[in-house]
Design a protein around this motif. Structure first.
Motif, PDB file in Angstrom:
ATOM      1  N   PRO A  27       0.795  -1.234   0.000  1.00  0.00           N
ATOM      2  CA  PRO A  27       0.000   0.000   0.000  1.00  0.00           C
ATOM      3  C   PRO A  27       0.824   1.279   0.000  1.00  0.00           C
ATOM      4  O   PRO A  27       0.401   2.293  -0.550  1.00  0.00           O
ATOM      5  CB  PRO A  27      -0.838  -0.116   1.266  1.00  0.00           C
ATOM      6  CG  PRO A  27      -0.054  -1.042   2.149  1.00  0.00           C
ATOM      7  CD  PRO A  27       0.634  -2.000   1.238  1.00  0.00           C
ATOM      8  N   GLN A  28       2.001   1.233   0.635  1.00  0.00           N
ATOM      9  CA  GLN A  28       2.820   2.447   0.754  1.00  0.00           C
ATOM     10  C   GLN A  28       4.307   2.092   0.708  1.00  0.00           C
ATOM     11  O   GLN A  28       4.701   0.957   1.002  1.00  0.00           O
ATOM     12  CB  GLN A  28       2.525   3.189   2.062  1.00  0.00           C
ATOM     13  CG  GLN A  28       1.175   3.866   2.134  1.00  0.00           C
ATOM     14  CD  GLN A  28       1.035   4.659   3.416  1.00  0.00           C
ATOM     15  OE1 GLN A  28       1.511   4.245   4.482  1.00  0.00           O
ATOM     16  NE2 GLN A  28       0.381   5.819   3.335  1.00  0.00           N
ATOM     17  N   VAL A  29       5.100   3.067   0.343  1.00  0.00           N
ATOM     18  CA  VAL A  29       6.556   2.970   0.438  1.00  0.00           C
ATOM     19  C   VAL A  29       7.062   4.169   1.227  1.00  0.00           C
ATOM     20  O   VAL A  29       6.343   5.158   1.407  1.00  0.00           O
ATOM     21  CB  VAL A  29       7.214   2.923  -0.956  1.00  0.00           C
ATOM     22  CG1 VAL A  29       6.874   1.620  -1.659  1.00  0.00           C
ATOM     23  CG2 VAL A  29       6.801   4.113  -1.802  1.00  0.00           C
ATOM     24  N   PHE A  30       8.293   4.050   1.696  1.00  0.00           N
ATOM     25  CA  PHE A  30       8.904   5.097   2.532  1.00  0.00           C
ATOM     26  C   PHE A  30       8.055   5.335   3.782  1.00  0.00           C
ATOM     27  O   PHE A  30       7.793   6.466   4.182  1.00  0.00           O
ATOM     28  CB  PHE A  30       9.115   6.389   1.737  1.00  0.00           C
ATOM     29  CG  PHE A  30       9.978   6.216   0.525  1.00  0.00           C
ATOM     30  CD1 PHE A  30      11.345   5.988   0.644  1.00  0.00           C
ATOM     31  CD2 PHE A  30       9.420   6.222  -0.753  1.00  0.00           C
ATOM     32  CE1 PHE A  30      12.138   5.791  -0.479  1.00  0.00           C
ATOM     33  CE2 PHE A  30      10.213   6.021  -1.871  1.00  0.00           C
ATOM     34  CZ  PHE A  30      11.567   5.805  -1.738  1.00  0.00           C
ATOM     35  N   THR A  31       7.640   4.231   4.369  1.00  0.00           N
ATOM     36  CA  THR A  31       6.727   4.326   5.511  1.00  0.00           C
ATOM     37  C   THR A  31       7.386   4.833   6.773  1.00  0.00           C
ATOM     38  O   THR A  31       6.690   5.225   7.721  1.00  0.00           O
ATOM     39  CB  THR A  31       6.107   2.945   5.796  1.00  0.00           C
ATOM     40  OG1 THR A  31       7.158   2.011   6.114  1.00  0.00           O
ATOM     41  CG2 THR A  31       5.328   2.437   4.586  1.00  0.00           C
ATOM     42  N   LYS A  32       8.710   4.819   6.826  1.00  0.00           N
ATOM     43  CA  LYS A  32       9.397   5.293   8.028  1.00  0.00           C
ATOM     44  C   LYS A  32       9.653   6.802   7.980  1.00  0.00           C
ATOM     45  O   LYS A  32      10.225   7.361   8.917  1.00  0.00           O
ATOM     46  CB  LYS A  32      10.737   4.562   8.199  1.00  0.00           C
ATOM     47  CG  LYS A  32      10.642   3.049   8.181  1.00  0.00           C
ATOM     48  CD  LYS A  32       9.770   2.519   9.312  1.00  0.00           C
ATOM     49  CE  LYS A  32       9.864   0.992   9.407  1.00  0.00           C
ATOM     50  NZ  LYS A  32       9.268   0.300   8.252  1.00  0.00           N
ATOM     51  N   THR A  33       9.267   7.454   6.874  1.00  0.00           N
ATOM     52  CA  THR A  33       9.426   8.900   6.774  1.00  0.00           C
ATOM     53  C   THR A  33       8.136   9.585   7.222  1.00  0.00           C
ATOM     54  O   THR A  33       7.109   8.936   7.452  1.00  0.00           O
ATOM     55  CB  THR A  33       9.740   9.323   5.332  1.00  0.00           C
ATOM     56  OG1 THR A  33       8.569   9.144   4.522  1.00  0.00           O
ATOM     57  CG2 THR A  33      10.874   8.508   4.754  1.00  0.00           C
ATOM     58  N   GLN A 159      15.797   3.527   2.816  1.00  0.00           N
ATOM     59  CA  GLN A 159      14.420   3.600   3.332  1.00  0.00           C
ATOM     60  C   GLN A 159      13.589   2.427   2.811  1.00  0.00           C
ATOM     61  O   GLN A 159      12.790   1.834   3.552  1.00  0.00           O
ATOM     62  CB  GLN A 159      13.781   4.927   2.900  1.00  0.00           C
ATOM     63  CG  GLN A 159      14.455   6.179   3.416  1.00  0.00           C
ATOM     64  CD  GLN A 159      13.929   6.610   4.787  1.00  0.00           C
ATOM     65  OE1 GLN A 159      13.146   5.900   5.415  1.00  0.00           O
ATOM     66  NE2 GLN A 159      14.371   7.758   5.239  1.00  0.00           N
ATOM     67  N   LEU A 160      13.760   2.082   1.537  1.00  0.00           N
ATOM     68  CA  LEU A 160      13.014   0.947   0.977  1.00  0.00           C
ATOM     69  C   LEU A 160      13.442  -0.365   1.625  1.00  0.00           C
ATOM     70  O   LEU A 160      12.626  -1.272   1.824  1.00  0.00           O
ATOM     71  CB  LEU A 160      13.221   0.889  -0.531  1.00  0.00           C
ATOM     72  CG  LEU A 160      12.630   2.047  -1.345  1.00  0.00           C
ATOM     73  CD1 LEU A 160      13.037   1.920  -2.811  1.00  0.00           C
ATOM     74  CD2 LEU A 160      11.106   2.080  -1.211  1.00  0.00           C
ATOM     75  N   ALA A 161      14.732  -0.490   1.950  1.00  0.00           N
ATOM     76  CA  ALA A 161      15.194  -1.688   2.657  1.00  0.00           C
ATOM     77  C   ALA A 161      14.579  -1.764   4.045  1.00  0.00           C
ATOM     78  O   ALA A 161      14.198  -2.852   4.501  1.00  0.00           O
ATOM     79  CB  ALA A 161      16.717  -1.681   2.742  1.00  0.00           C
ATOM     80  N   THR A 204      24.735   2.142   5.355  1.00  0.00           N
ATOM     81  CA  THR A 204      23.676   1.442   6.068  1.00  0.00           C
ATOM     82  C   THR A 204      22.368   2.183   5.856  1.00  0.00           C
ATOM     83  O   THR A 204      22.341   3.383   5.566  1.00  0.00           O
ATOM     84  CB  THR A 204      23.962   1.354   7.583  1.00  0.00           C
ATOM     85  OG1 THR A 204      24.081   2.676   8.122  1.00  0.00           O
ATOM     86  CG2 THR A 204      25.250   0.585   7.855  1.00  0.00           C
ATOM     87  N   SER A 205      21.265   1.460   6.018  1.00  0.00           N
ATOM     88  CA  SER A 205      19.947   2.082   5.967  1.00  0.00           C
ATOM     89  C   SER A 205      19.759   2.937   7.214  1.00  0.00           C
ATOM     90  O   SER A 205      20.533   2.826   8.181  1.00  0.00           O
ATOM     91  CB  SER A 205      18.869   1.008   5.903  1.00  0.00           C
ATOM     92  OG  SER A 205      18.763   0.359   7.167  1.00  0.00           O
ATOM     93  N   PRO A 206      18.742   3.803   7.233  1.00  0.00           N
ATOM     94  CA  PRO A 206      18.512   4.590   8.451  1.00  0.00           C
ATOM     95  C   PRO A 206      18.344   3.729   9.703  1.00  0.00           C
ATOM     96  O   PRO A 206      18.684   4.167  10.806  1.00  0.00           O
ATOM     97  CB  PRO A 206      17.225   5.360   8.116  1.00  0.00           C
ATOM     98  CG  PRO A 206      17.280   5.540   6.634  1.00  0.00           C
ATOM     99  CD  PRO A 206      17.877   4.252   6.127  1.00  0.00           C
ATOM    100  N   LEU A 207      17.849   2.484   9.550  1.00  0.00           N
ATOM    101  CA  LEU A 207      17.688   1.597  10.702  1.00  0.00           C
ATOM    102  C   LEU A 207      18.879   0.665  10.886  1.00  0.00           C
ATOM    103  O   LEU A 207      18.835  -0.249  11.713  1.00  0.00           O
ATOM    104  CB  LEU A 207      16.405   0.776  10.553  1.00  0.00           C
ATOM    105  CG  LEU A 207      15.088   1.576  10.572  1.00  0.00           C
ATOM    106  CD1 LEU A 207      13.893   0.633  10.506  1.00  0.00           C
ATOM    107  CD2 LEU A 207      15.004   2.463  11.808  1.00  0.00           C
ATOM    108  N   GLY A 208      19.949   0.889  10.117  1.00  0.00           N
ATOM    109  CA  GLY A 208      21.190   0.163  10.355  1.00  0.00           C
ATOM    110  C   GLY A 208      21.423  -1.083   9.531  1.00  0.00           C
ATOM    111  O   GLY A 208      22.364  -1.831   9.809  1.00  0.00           O
ATOM    112  N   LYS A 209      20.631  -1.338   8.493  1.00  0.00           N
ATOM    113  CA  LYS A 209      20.861  -2.517   7.661  1.00  0.00           C
ATOM    114  C   LYS A 209      22.072  -2.279   6.747  1.00  0.00           C
ATOM    115  O   LYS A 209      22.139  -1.236   6.086  1.00  0.00           O
ATOM    116  CB  LYS A 209      19.636  -2.819   6.800  1.00  0.00           C
ATOM    117  CG  LYS A 209      18.437  -3.324   7.573  1.00  0.00           C
ATOM    118  CD  LYS A 209      17.295  -3.683   6.614  1.00  0.00           C
ATOM    119  CE  LYS A 209      16.110  -4.243   7.389  1.00  0.00           C
ATOM    120  NZ  LYS A 209      14.989  -4.597   6.474  1.00  0.00           N
TER     121      LYS A 209
END
Length: 745
Positions: A27-33, A159-161, A204-209
Motif C-alpha cells: 500500500p505504501q513505500v517510505f513508511t518510516k518517513t 528507506q526501501l530496505a 547502512t539504511s537509516p535503521l542500520g541494515k
C-alpha cells in the motif's frame, strides 16, 4: 463508437485478472518517513508508487521527488523483498516514468525499480522550488557530488530496505549520461557512503541494515569530469592511472559547445548556487572561468576547479581500496561529450588494482546527440541483452557468469547509415582488441599556424556519416595513410607521438582524423593536447584521439589534421600561437592481424612498444609480466676510504698520557657476508680478501715542534679498529678510533 467499446472491453478484461488488494498489497513505500507515498495497482498487476510529484525528505532535509514500481504480486510465496534496479535520469531530466521502456524492461524480469529526481531539478528543488524553505541555500545542483546526489540515492534505497520491500544487497544501478554518472559512482562506492567532510563510512539504511550495490551498467557517462569538460591530453588508453594533471599536464581546453549547452539547460530548468558561494558546487564560477579561454597557469580558481571535479564529482576520484561492484561500461564512439576513453580510464585502474573484480566494456555508436547516434535498434538490442545477463547474474544470481567478465570487451562498429547494425568484435581485454597497427610517419617539420583557418565544418551537428569537402586546411599540419586495396578496421585510440615546439603556455594542438573518399571526408575521431614544456624548445610527447571502431573501405585514406583551432567544439585559447611539429608518428590500432597485406603497398604491422611518459605505468594487459633470475658479475673488490682527518686534542707538554682521535672509514667489498677484522701487522681482512698494505698512521712532522725538525717522534700505533664487525655485502661505514701514546714528553 466501436473503438470506444473495444477499449472499454479490453480495460474490463484487464481489470478482471488484477489480483485482489490483499494479494497485491504494497500500500505504501517510505513508511518510516514523515511523508509515506501511496501505491496503486495497475491493470498489468504492477504496483506503482509516486507517479506524480512524490517527495520524501533526504538525509539533509531537502525534498526528493521519487517513484518506485514493483512487479505483479506472485501467485504464491512472499511478495518481496525484491532485488531492485535504480534507474537514473540525464542532465536536465527528472525521475523516469514508470510505464517507460527502461522501467518495464526491469519489471518484466522480476526487479523492483527505484527512480528519483536529482537535487536541483524538477520536484527536488528545481527551478520552481528555489525559494522553498526546504531548498533555499542547500538544494542546488552539485554536479553529481558523491556526498550529495549519490548519497541521496543511497539514503532513499535504505528507506526501501527498512520497509522490507527490497533486498539491501541486491541492488543494481543504471542510467545514461548524468544518470550514468550516478550509477558508476554508486558502484565505485559499493558498500560505503561519502560524507561531506570527505570521510567514508559503511553504507547502512537509516535503521542500520548493511547496504551494497551488486552490479552497475552505466551508459555513455564520465569517469573524470575535469577531462570530460576541459580535456588536456592526459588520458592514455594503455596506462594504469591517467589523472587529469598526470605527466606534467595542466588545465585544459573548454569543450565550448557542450559547456554552453549544458550550462544553459541548468539555468533554464535547475537551481545553481550563486557564484562563489560554494566552492564544491560553483558551476557559475567554473563556467565563467573556462569561458575566458585562459591562461590558467597560476590561477587559484583554476587549480581549485581541477582538484574538485575529479575528486568529488567523478567515480575516478572515489577511494578504490574496496573493489567496485561488477560493472559493464558502455560509451559511444562518436560521443564528443563523454567518449569511450571515459570508460577505459576507469576500467584500466580497476583491472590493475582489483584484477579479480568483474568489469567489462561494450561500446558502439550511441550517446549524446547530435554527433552520436541514438543507437540503431539492432545495436541497442545487443547491448540490452548483455546488460540483462550482467544484472541477472550479479544482482539476482540467475544465469551463468558472462564470458570474459574480468576484462572482456565487446564492440559494434560505427557505420553508414547509422540505422544499420554494427559489426561485432569481442576480445578478452581492451589490449587484445587490436592486434595490428598501421603507422604513418612524418619526420619533416610542419607548422600548425595560429590563429589559422577555421575548419570547413565544426562537426558539432550531424553524425559520423556527415561529410565535408576533403580539401586540406592550409593552416594545419597534415598527414595521411596510403590508400589500400583491401578494407581494414580501426578499433581503438589513434595515438600521436611527436616533437612539439610550443611558444605559448596557453597554446593547444587540436587533432582531427578523417576518412577521405575522393572529394569528401568524414570526421571519425578527434582529440586535443595542451602541450608540455611550453617555451622550452622541441619536446617529444604523446596524446590520443578518442577511440573509434570504423571500417576503412578500399581506396579510402585516413587523414590527420593538427590545428590551432577546432571551434566551436573547442574554445580557442587566448593568445594561441603557432606550433611546430616534427618527427610525428601516427599509430592506428587495427583488428586486422599483423602481416595482413592490404594491397597498394600497405601491410599491417605488430603494435609498436607503447610510448610511456614519465610518471605513467603500463596497464595490466600491456605490461609483459614474467618471472626470471637476473644475475651479473662483480669484480673482486675490497677498498677503504677515510672521512675527514682525525684531530687530536691539545697536547699537554711533560705529561705521559694517551690522546684519542676518531675518523670514519668506508669499506667497499664484493665479498659475501663476512667478518671484518684486522690481521697482524694491520691488514684489513673481509672474508677471503685482505688489503695488501697494512693499516698505518702517518703524522706530518710539520705539525710537531721539537728540538730539531728531523728529530724522530716516538709514536706507537696502539689500535686501528677496536672490534670485529659482521660486514654486509656492499658499502659499509663505521667509526674508527686511533689512539696515540706519547713516549717522549
Amino acid at each position: 463508437m466501436r473503438r470506444m467499446l473495444t477499449a472499454a472491453a479490453c480495460a474490463a478484461a484487464a481489470w478482471a485478472v488484477v489480483p485482489s488488494v490483499a494479494d497485491a498489497a504494497i500500500p505504501q513505500v517510505f513508511t518510516k518517513t514523515a511523508s509515506p507515498i501511496n501505491c496503486t495497482v495497475q491493470a498489468s498487476g504492477q504496483r506503482f508508487c509516486g507517479t506524480g510529484t512524490a517527495q520524501i525528505p533526504s538525509w539533509d532535509g531537502i525534498p526528493l521527488d521519487v517513484a518506485v514500481a514493483f512487479p505483479p504480486a506472485p501467485a504464491s510465496g512472499a511478495d518481496g523483498p525484491y532485488p531492485v534496479i535504480g534507474i537514473f535520469h540525464g542532465w536536465g531530466g527528472t525521475k523516469l516514468g514508470l510505464t517507460g521502456a527502461d522501467v518495464q524492461r526491469a519489471l518484466s524480469r522480476g526487479y523492483a525499480v527505484f527512480t528519483m529526481t536529482d537535487r536541483g531539478w524538477g520536484g527536488s528543488c528545481g527551478r520552481l522550488l528555489i525559494a522553498d524553505p526546504r531548498c533555499a541555500g542547500k538544494g542546488y545542483i552539485r554536479l553529481m557530488h558523491t556526498a550529495y546526489e549519490v548519497r541521496d540515492a543511497q539514503y532513499a534505497l535504505g528507506q526501501l530496505a527498512d520497509d522490507g520491500l527490497i533486498e539491501p544487497q541486491k541492488i543494481g544501478a543504471t542510467g545514461g549520461s548524468y544518470g550514468g554518472g550516478m550509477s558508476i559512482a554508486l558502484g565505485a562506492l559499493r558498500n560505503r557512503t561519502l560524507l561531506p567532510d570527505g570521510s567514508y563510512v559503511p553504507w547502512t539504511s537509516p535503521l542500520g541494515k548493511p547496504m551494497a550495490i551488486a552490479a552497475t551498467v552505466p551508459e555513455y557517462t564520465w569517469s573524470d569530469l575535469a577531462t570530460a569538460l576541459n580535456p588536456n591530453g592526459s588520458s592514455l588508453d594503455y596506462v594504469v592511472d591517467a589523472p587529469y594533471l598526470g605527466g606534467g599536464h595542466r588545465v585544459g581546453i573548454q569543450k565550448q559547445a557542450w559547456n554552453t549547452t549544458l550550462y544553459g539547460a541548468g539555468t533554464l530548468l535547475g537551481y545553481y548556487a550563486p557564484m562563489g558561494t560554494d566552492p564544491s558546487a560553483d558551476l557559475p564560477g567554473w563556467k565563467a572561468l573556462t569561458d575566458t579561454g585562459g591562461p590558467f597557469d597560476g590561477v587559484a580558481a583554476a587549480a581549485a576547479m581541477v582538484a574538485e571535479l575529479p575528486s568529488r564529482h567523478s567515480a575516478y576520484g572515489i577511494d578504490d581500496s574496496v573493489p567496485p561492484a561488477p560493472a559493464l561500461l558502455a560509451n559511444g564512439w562518436n560521443d564528443d561529450l563523454f567518449p569511450v576513453d571515459e570508460s577505459i580510464r576507469y576500467y584500466n585502474r580497476v583491472r590493475a588494482k582489483h584484477p579479480s573484480s568483474p568489469i567489462s566494456m561494450f561500446h558502439m555508436d550511441f550517446g549524446h546527440s547530435p554527433r552520436a547516434a541514438s543507437g540503431s535498434a539492432a545495436d541497442r538490442a545487443a547491448l540490452a541483452t548483455a546488460e540483462n545477463a550482467w544484472l541477472d547474474h550479479y544482482v539476482k544470481g540467475v544465469g551463468s557468469e558472462p564470458a570474459d567478465a574480468r576484462g572482456g570487451v565487446d564492440i559494434l562498429t560505427s557505420k553508414c547509415p547509422v540505422a544499420g547494425a554494427g559489426t561485432r568484435y569481442h576480445a578478452p581485454t581492451w589490449a587484445q582488441l587490436a592486434p595490428g597497427e598501421l603507422r604513418v610517419t612524418g619526420a619533416a617539420a610542419q607548422t600548425v599556424v595560429a590563429p589559422g583557418t577555421a575548419p570547413s565544418n565544426a562537426f558539432t551537428s550531424g553524425d559520423v556519416c556527415t561529410t565535408t569537402a576533403s580539401a586540406d586546411n592550409a593552416s594545419a599540419a597534415t598527414y595521411r595513410t596510403a590508400p589500400a586495396t583491401t578494407a581494414y578496421t580501426l578499433a581503438g585510440s589513434p595515438t600521436i607521438v611527436a616533437t612539439l615546439d610550443v611558444k605559448g603556455a596557453n597554446d593547444m594542438v587540436a587533432a582531427r582524423l578523417y576518412d577521405v573518399d575522393g572529394a569528401s571526408q568524414r570526421l571519425i575521431a578527434r582529440g586535443v593536447q595542451r602541450p608540455l614544456n611550453p617555451g622550452g624548445g622541441p619536446t617529444e610527447q604523446v596524446f590520443q584521439l578518442h577511440p573509434q571502431a570504423w571500417r576503412v573501405e578500399p581506396g579510402h585514406v585516413l587523414k590527420l589534421e593538427l590545428l590551432a583551432q577546432d571551434s566551436t567544439y573547442l574554445r580557442t585559447p587566448t593568445g594561441q600561437q603557432s606550433v611546430t611539429v616534427s618527427d610525428l608518428e601516427l599509430r592506428l590500432p587495427l583488428v586486422d592481424a599483423p602481416g595482413t597485406d592490404l594491397g597498394g603497398g600497405v601491410s599491417v604491422a605488430a603494435p609498436k612498444a607503447k610510448y610511456l611518459p614519465a610518471g605513467y605505468t603500463l596497464a595490466r594487459e600491456y605490461a609483459t609480466q614474467t618471472s626470471s633470475t637476473v644475475g651479473g658479475t662483480v669484480p673482486a673488490t675490497l677498498a677503504l676510504s677515510l672521512g675527514a682527518p682525525a684531530t687530536f686534542p691539545t697536547f699537554v707538554p711533560g705529561i705521559d698520557r694517551d690522546y684519542t682521535a676518531t675518523t670514519t672509514a668506508t669499506v667497499t667489498s664484493s665479498a659475501g657476508d663476512a667478518t671484518l677484522t684486522v690481521s697482524d701487522p694491520g691488514h684489513l681482512v673481509n672474508g677471503p680478501f685482505s688489503l695488501p698494505q697494512p693499516l698505518r698512521i702517518e703524522l706530518a712532522k710539520s705539525s710537531w715542534s721539537g728540538p730539531t725538525a728531523n728529530e724522530p717522534v716516538g709514536v706507537t700505533f696502539k689500535q686501528a679498529i677496536g672490534r670485529t664487525d659482521a660486514l654486509r655485502t656492499g658499502t659499509y661505514s663505521r667509526t674508527v678510533t686511533f689512539t696515540l701514546s706519547t713516549t717522549n714528553p
